[in-house]
Write a protein that holds these residues in place. Structure first.
Motif, PDB file in Angstrom:
ATOM      1  N   UNK B  94       0.841  -1.203   0.000  1.00 26.33           N
ATOM      2  CA  UNK B  94       0.000   0.000   0.000  1.00 26.33           C
ATOM      3  C   UNK B  94       0.871   1.246   0.000  1.00 26.33           C
ATOM      4  N   UNK B  95       1.900   1.242   0.879  1.00 24.44           N
ATOM      5  CA  UNK B  95       2.770   2.418   0.972  1.00 24.44           C
ATOM      6  C   UNK B  95       3.498   2.661  -0.346  1.00 24.44           C
ATOM      7  N   UNK B  96       4.034   1.591  -0.915  1.00 30.35           N
ATOM      8  CA  UNK B  96       4.816   1.745  -2.145  1.00 30.35           C
ATOM      9  C   UNK B  96       3.939   2.188  -3.306  1.00 30.35           C
ATOM     10  N   UNK B  97       2.728   1.651  -3.392  1.00 26.17           N
ATOM     11  CA  UNK B  97       1.857   2.014  -4.519  1.00 26.17           C
ATOM     12  C   UNK B  97       1.417   3.466  -4.422  1.00 26.17           C
ATOM     13  N   UNK B  98       1.161   3.935  -3.198  1.00 28.65           N
ATOM     14  CA  UNK B  98       0.624   5.286  -3.067  1.00 28.65           C
ATOM     15  C   UNK B  98       1.690   6.359  -2.859  1.00 28.65           C
ATOM     16  N   UNK B  99       2.768   6.017  -2.145  1.00 27.46           N
ATOM     17  CA  UNK B  99       3.675   7.088  -1.716  1.00 27.46           C
ATOM     18  C   UNK B  99       5.119   6.889  -2.145  1.00 27.46           C
ATOM     19  N   UNK B 100       5.400   5.904  -3.006  1.00 25.55           N
ATOM     20  CA  UNK B 100       6.781   5.659  -3.401  1.00 25.55           C
ATOM     21  C   UNK B 100       7.364   6.894  -4.101  1.00 25.55           C
ATOM     22  N   UNK B 101       8.603   7.298  -3.730  1.00 22.85           N
ATOM     23  CA  UNK B 101       9.213   8.426  -4.427  1.00 22.85           C
ATOM     24  C   UNK B 101       9.279   8.156  -5.931  1.00 22.85           C
ATOM     25  N   UNK B 102       9.028   9.163  -6.700  1.00 24.90           N
ATOM     26  CA  UNK B 102       9.018   9.087  -8.171  1.00 24.90           C
ATOM     27  C   UNK B 102       7.888   8.187  -8.677  1.00 24.90           C
ATOM     28  N   UNK B 103       7.058   7.671  -7.768  1.00 23.95           N
ATOM     29  CA  UNK B 103       5.958   6.791  -8.153  1.00 23.95           C
ATOM     30  C   UNK B 103       6.435   5.571  -8.937  1.00 23.95           C
ATOM     31  N   UNK B 104       7.659   5.123  -8.583  1.00 23.70           N
ATOM     32  CA  UNK B 104       8.278   4.033  -9.346  1.00 23.70           C
ATOM     33  C   UNK B 104       7.436   2.764  -9.358  1.00 23.70           C
ATOM     34  N   UNK B 105       6.974   2.363  -8.165  1.00 27.16           N
ATOM     35  CA  UNK B 105       6.303   1.068  -8.047  1.00 27.16           C
ATOM     36  C   UNK B 105       5.048   1.009  -8.903  1.00 27.16           C
ATOM     37  N   UNK B 106       4.208   2.058  -8.785  1.00 28.69           N
ATOM     38  CA  UNK B 106       2.966   2.037  -9.563  1.00 28.69           C
ATOM     39  C   UNK B 106       3.256   2.034 -11.054  1.00 28.69           C
ATOM     40  N   UNK B 107       4.217   2.891 -11.478  1.00 27.09           N
ATOM     41  CA  UNK B 107       4.508   2.992 -12.906  1.00 27.09           C
ATOM     42  C   UNK B 107       5.009   1.662 -13.465  1.00 27.09           C
TER      43      UNK B 107
END
Lengths: 324, 324, 324
Positions: B94-107
């Motif tokens: 949840x943290x990585x999908x929403x707040x990861x710097x540069x939005x890396x994880x979601x992208x």
């Protein structure tokens, strides 16, 4: 703990831990809770139109924590009703607060000195409720910190957490806000307490239970009194919250652009927006028509910072005023 | 079954049945679920305004099935929280999908090849969840086919079935639609799975469990991949549904007249209607006022046929756009 | 009791107490309940658009009491589904009432003589359900009068008490009204029954169970028949209610001023108000736009008397018409 011994607080904390909530503290809790219900917009009208709905709402204000934690642990949510004495006490107080001739009870209890004492006593019950929830969860789920926190929080702040459904009993429905989206001070302080007591229970916090009870109780009572006396509603955690928020939940990210755009758009539309809403309010007050609502996306155009958050809270408050 | 033996699929199905969902498949489920939440309108704003509400919503997306089936079987709905490892995994994602710097994880996860793999893996967990639900219900209610189907369905498609209440956490309330009124593809396929596994469990379906698991898993993975690759959202059951619908739920009846009238009335008002709604939308965008809603009778003027149903779905979508 | 013996009613009451509800009385209950659903505004459209939502709504109408009392006692709310025969019966009746060719079943059952018999039989099941709830609560919570009343009431009038959530299944949401704010006749009579049976169970009421069953059953059947035949919906308790209300929930109090003000304000605004609402209605009918709603404070400007309450009920009905 040596510090406690040195300050001769050991006996005090033992005394506090052995304090019985019944009947005086419980009664203070019922009085303050039912007065809080009475001060909700529209509650007085409901008390005149349907005493039963008003009574049920009052019981949810008084026993909401027990109901919510019961549901969460698959224990009968009617259980609080089986404690006849408590329900009788709460019902008598409900009757006196809402229907007392000359409105004597409410007027007396609303006087600042008495309200201060009652609110302080109500805060004391919070410690017991949070601790009760944590202990109850511990007996079912050994060592599950999260369940302990959840149940302690639910038991201590249940009335607030189920407020959407409590309002529904009175025919009020405000889906655009809830205690998770915008936590009130009691909900926050109860969450902090649930975390502390859960940590103490699992021995991660090197404190004895009665010491923690003393510290937590003093803190919430003092803080509540301060808020009542100064009329301020600023949370004592504002600085910590802001720091955590800035560290964890912002930072350079594609949304910065997105939210920036939204913020700009908001500022651009600001004047028109305000002007129109004034007109709208005027119109609705003129024709007495039911107000319009925002059911979806209650939060628009916040930039990713706490400042923006606070602004949005103000806007939301304005909306609430319009909606009510 | 001879066919399976002939095709050398027996070992494959045994291997699949012994596959452990933890950790890789579970993680894929969490990633895809939380990405689905992030793609909901307004979810990003909520993640900025109240990380806690966003986290709670994410947990409902990830563990909604367990929560719903827990409530239905009177087992503690907080139980999923007691599995610390799963909650920790889901929270990190949840943290990585929403707040990861540069939005890396979601992208990264949103790239088609990776998304295809993750979605496929998530579909595999569906088989296990439906089967788990059916087994759990069987242990409590022997031979009650309906309970097995209900619990299997709830466990497999819980996130969708409780979506109204999940949205409420985020301050969104759309009473005019729910998964029963208008089933989405995952809800439908889970219902089919629950029926099949319940029939297998009560020996009405002459198939071995691991064979059924293989067939069902392959079917849902292939179908999901097809839908992702072609971008189509047509259900593979559309023809069967239409046939059942026409056979069972229509026919000559007094309503034909009733609904015919309504349809005609709708057509008559069509032009005015559209014109006005454009004006309305323009106005509301100008003054930024909260939109109006249709809380009651979301469905108006369908004639008793699937065609009309589809049209109404389009109308509903238009309404949704206006409402949002 | 001597009176019963003298009137030779002892045997009759024993015979009634041993009467089996299954299958005829249960079927009458299903037919009347599902016909009540069919007569809800919008229900027919939902039955065409989503048979599943319609079926689920029907089951809530038929088994709502069992579901609600199950939730309240932390027993599985899916339990009614495990009674396959009942669900099968209810489903067949649901199908016949909604989708029977030529609409034969509904038209027949809606004929006054048949409806009278069916409604009478349905009322008989109410006695059994209330008694079942009280007994069930008694086995869990010895001597807790309030829990017995609550469970008896929930079991007997569950469909009404959960109507907000039943409506949600059909995409309808009317938060401004519920059975606690404005009790319907069946809910009231069930509450009275629950109180009586709970008092009998705890021996506060010096009556034998089968005698009370006879008296209560005859009263509700006769009363229901009278209401069906005369078309009146006046409660037989109106006088008692009004007396209790005037004694307990009014009297000289500061609100008199408050509510007086509100009433005056209402009267002052009356003309404008009506004028505007006519315009509003006209506009909304012209453009076919979704209607506006009053989510909060459904009740405005009641003076503290039953008369005002009745007036407000009329206003509310008007609002409902507009809203629907």
């Amino acid at each position: 703990m040596d510090l406690f011994a040195a300050l001769h607080l050991d006996e005090l904390s033992h005394g506090l831990a052995n304090l019985s909530m019944f009947p005086y503290f419980d009664m203070a809790h019922y009085i303050v809770s039912i007065m809080a219900l009475r001060e909700q917009p529209g509650a007085l009208e409901v008390s005149r139109v349907s005493p039963l709905a008003c009574w049920f709402s009052s019981m949810l204000f008084c026993f909401g924590g027990a109901v919510l934690s019961g549901i969460m642990l698959a224990e009968p949510p009617v259980a609080p009703l089986s404690n006849s004495t408590s329900v009788l006490f709460a019902s008598i107080i409900w009757y006196l607060v809402f229907y007392c001739p000359m409105d004597l009870v409410y007027c007396c209890a609303a006087l600042l000195p008495l309200r201060l004492v009652l609110s302080g006593m109500k805060e004391v019950t919070r410690t017991w409720k949070v601790l009760g929830g944590v202990t109850q969860a511990h007996s079912k789920y050994k060592d599950s910190l999260l369940v302990m926190i959840a149940i302690g929080w639910a038991k201590g702040a249940g009335g607030g957490l189920i407020s959407n459904f409590e309002q529904l009993v009175r025919g009020v429905w405000k889906p655009e806000t809830n205690e998770l989206l915008k936590m009130s001070y009691p909900t926050k302080i109860t969450l902090v307490g649930a975390v502390l007591f859960a940590l103490q229970h699992t021995h991660y916090l090197p404190l004895q239970k009665h010491h923690l009870m003393l510290i937590y109780t003093v803190f919430i009572v003092v803080n509540k009194s301060r808020m009542l006396l100064t009329g301020s509603s600023t949370s004592p955690f504002a600085a910590i919250e802001s720091a955590i928020y800035k560290t964890l939940f912002t930072g350079y990210s594609p949304y910065a652009v997105l939210t920036g755009d939204v913020t700009k758009a908001c500022i651009d539309n600001g004047t028109t927006n305000t002007a129109t809403s004034i007109t709208a309010t005027k119109e609705s007050s003129e024709n007495g028509a039911p107000e319009k609502r925002t059911p979806v996306s209650p939060v628009k155009g916040q930039s990713g910072s706490l400042k923006a958050k606070e602004e949005s809270e103000n806007t939301e408050t304005t909306n609430c005023k319009k909606t009510n």
